[in-house]
Scaffold this motif. Structure first.
Motif, PDB file in Angstrom:
ATOM      1  N   ARG A 178      32.863  41.822  38.063  1.00 35.87           N
ATOM      2  CA  ARG A 178      33.505  40.717  38.785  1.00 35.87           C
ATOM      3  C   ARG A 178      32.485  39.790  39.439  1.00 35.87           C
ATOM      4  O   ARG A 178      32.812  38.645  39.752  1.00 35.87           O
ATOM      5  CB  ARG A 178      34.468  41.262  39.845  1.00 35.87           C
ATOM      6  N   LYS A 184      33.307  37.149  32.469  1.00 37.12           N
ATOM      7  CA  LYS A 184      34.521  36.524  33.041  1.00 37.12           C
ATOM      8  C   LYS A 184      35.522  37.651  33.083  1.00 37.12           C
ATOM      9  O   LYS A 184      35.895  38.176  32.022  1.00 37.12           O
ATOM     10  CB  LYS A 184      34.981  35.393  32.110  1.00 37.12           C
ATOM     11  N   SER A 185      35.938  38.064  34.273  1.00 38.32           N
ATOM     12  CA  SER A 185      36.722  39.280  34.422  1.00 38.32           C
ATOM     13  C   SER A 185      38.096  39.011  35.021  1.00 38.32           C
ATOM     14  O   SER A 185      38.237  38.123  35.876  1.00 38.32           O
ATOM     15  CB  SER A 185      35.949  40.251  35.329  1.00 38.32           C
ATOM     16  N   CYS A 186      39.101  39.736  34.555  1.00 39.48           N
ATOM     17  CA  CYS A 186      40.419  39.615  35.187  1.00 39.48           C
ATOM     18  C   CYS A 186      41.148  40.951  35.143  1.00 39.48           C
ATOM     19  O   CYS A 186      40.917  41.777  34.261  1.00 39.48           O
ATOM     20  CB  CYS A 186      41.249  38.509  34.553  1.00 39.48           C
ATOM     21  N   TYR A 187      42.040  41.119  36.124  1.00 34.11           N
ATOM     22  CA  TYR A 187      42.707  42.407  36.331  1.00 34.11           C
ATOM     23  C   TYR A 187      44.156  42.331  35.877  1.00 34.11           C
ATOM     24  O   TYR A 187      44.868  41.377  36.207  1.00 34.11           O
ATOM     25  CB  TYR A 187      42.632  42.764  37.820  1.00 34.11           C
ATOM     26  N   PHE A 188      44.593  43.301  35.071  1.00 38.45           N
ATOM     27  CA  PHE A 188      45.988  43.392  34.628  1.00 38.45           C
ATOM     28  C   PHE A 188      46.628  44.548  35.378  1.00 38.45           C
ATOM     29  O   PHE A 188      46.423  45.706  35.048  1.00 38.45           O
ATOM     30  CB  PHE A 188      46.063  43.647  33.112  1.00 38.45           C
ATOM     31  N   LYS A 189      47.391  44.177  36.424  1.00 44.21           N
ATOM     32  CA  LYS A 189      48.025  45.203  37.259  1.00 44.21           C
ATOM     33  C   LYS A 189      49.072  45.951  36.444  1.00 44.21           C
ATOM     34  O   LYS A 189      49.796  45.343  35.655  1.00 44.21           O
ATOM     35  CB  LYS A 189      48.694  44.508  38.454  1.00 44.21           C
ATOM     36  N   GLU A 202      41.028  46.328  33.610  1.00 43.30           N
ATOM     37  CA  GLU A 202      40.171  45.173  33.873  1.00 43.30           C
ATOM     38  C   GLU A 202      39.683  44.672  32.523  1.00 43.30           C
ATOM     39  O   GLU A 202      39.141  45.456  31.719  1.00 43.30           O
ATOM     40  CB  GLU A 202      38.976  45.574  34.748  1.00 43.30           C
ATOM     41  N   LYS A 203      39.938  43.388  32.260  1.00 39.57           N
ATOM     42  CA  LYS A 203      39.472  42.790  31.011  1.00 39.57           C
ATOM     43  C   LYS A 203      38.303  41.880  31.350  1.00 39.57           C
ATOM     44  O   LYS A 203      38.450  40.967  32.170  1.00 39.57           O
ATOM     45  CB  LYS A 203      40.602  41.980  30.350  1.00 39.57           C
ATOM     46  N   SER A 204      37.143  42.180  30.737  1.00 36.89           N
ATOM     47  CA  SER A 204      35.931  41.402  31.052  1.00 36.89           C
ATOM     48  C   SER A 204      35.350  40.860  29.763  1.00 36.89           C
ATOM     49  O   SER A 204      35.074  41.620  28.827  1.00 36.89           O
ATOM     50  CB  SER A 204      34.903  42.313  31.746  1.00 36.89           C
TER      51      SER A 204
END
Ligand SMILES: O=c1[nH]cnc2c(O)c(F)c(-c3ccc(F)cc3)c(-c3ccc(F)cc3)c12
Ligand SMILES: [Mg+2]
Length: 208
Positions: A178, A184-189, A202-204
């Protein structure tokens, strides 16, 4: 002696799933985990599907549930290499993958991720991966990611997908992907598989 949970999971697959039908294998494992015994399969809720990878690395096979979920979507010629440290799990996973009829797309390697990541090029002829699924041991997520970077296995656009970033949690890995300018990272709850506890993926994306 009493059977193990992976052995009971395999029996449920052989009893309830149709040979050569990956979807029936996934449904049989989901049913087993919901109605018989919880098992640490990623589950039927934590899903990221917009990827079309050709070369996939999975760290942590367990019984092969996520292996089947990913491999069934691969186009002809695409390959998934999955590393499993535990020999008992690997033996079960081989049979689950075979029952799904996906052995031609999947190479299961028994051993430690840190030993095999540096050998991907010379042993499997893999230059870089399109997708890496991290689902092995939380203490290995960060060191193995740095090792993959050092081995040149990540290219601009490679996607790292990490399971269990909340439960049990991988704080050092999250902090890295992050805050690093290379991702470039994003979180899939989502929820911990088959439960109401929070978890997520977490998709990075590696930026090169
Ligand atoms: O170790 C894992 N690897 C991959 N995926 C996992 C996964 O998807 C999980 F849901 C769990 C989990 C989480 C909560 C819980 F209560 C039990 C097990 C684990 C896990 C965590 C700690 C351990 F001591 C043993 C297993 C893993
Ligand atoms: Mg997991």
């Amino acid at each position: 002696t009493r059977s193990t949970r992976p052995q009971r999971l395999l029996k449920a697959v052989q009893k309830n799933a149709t040979r050569g039908d990956p979807q029936s294998v996934i449904s049989a494992i989901d049913h087993f985990c919901r109605h018989s015994e919880w098992a640490m399969n990623i589950g039927d809720e934590k899903v990221v599907n917009e990827l079309n990878p050709e070369k996939v690395l999975e760290l942590g096979t367990y019984c092969g549930y996520s292996t089947v979920r990913i491999a069934r979507l691969l186009p002809p010629g695409a390959r998934l290499i999955t590393l499993e440290f535990n020999g008992d799990y690997a033996a079960i996973a081989r049979q689950v993958i075979a029952w799904a009829g996906l052995e031609d797309k999947v190479q299961l390697v028994e051993g430690a991720s840190e030993d095999w990541i540096p050998r991907m090029k010379e042993h499997f002829g893999i230059e870089t991966f399109d997708l890496v699924f991290l689902d092995h041991w939380k203490d290995r997520y960060l060191p193995d990611t740095k090792l993959m970077e050092d081995c040149g296995l990540l290219r601009k656009g490679t996607v790292l997908l990490a399971d269990n970033v909340i439960c049990p949690g991988v704080p050092d890995y999250l902090q890295y992907v992050r805050n690093s300018l290379s991702y470039k990272s994003c979180y899939f709850k989502s929820h911990l598989e088959y439960t109401k506890a929070e978890d997520g993926l977490e998709k990075s994306v590696f930026l090169g």
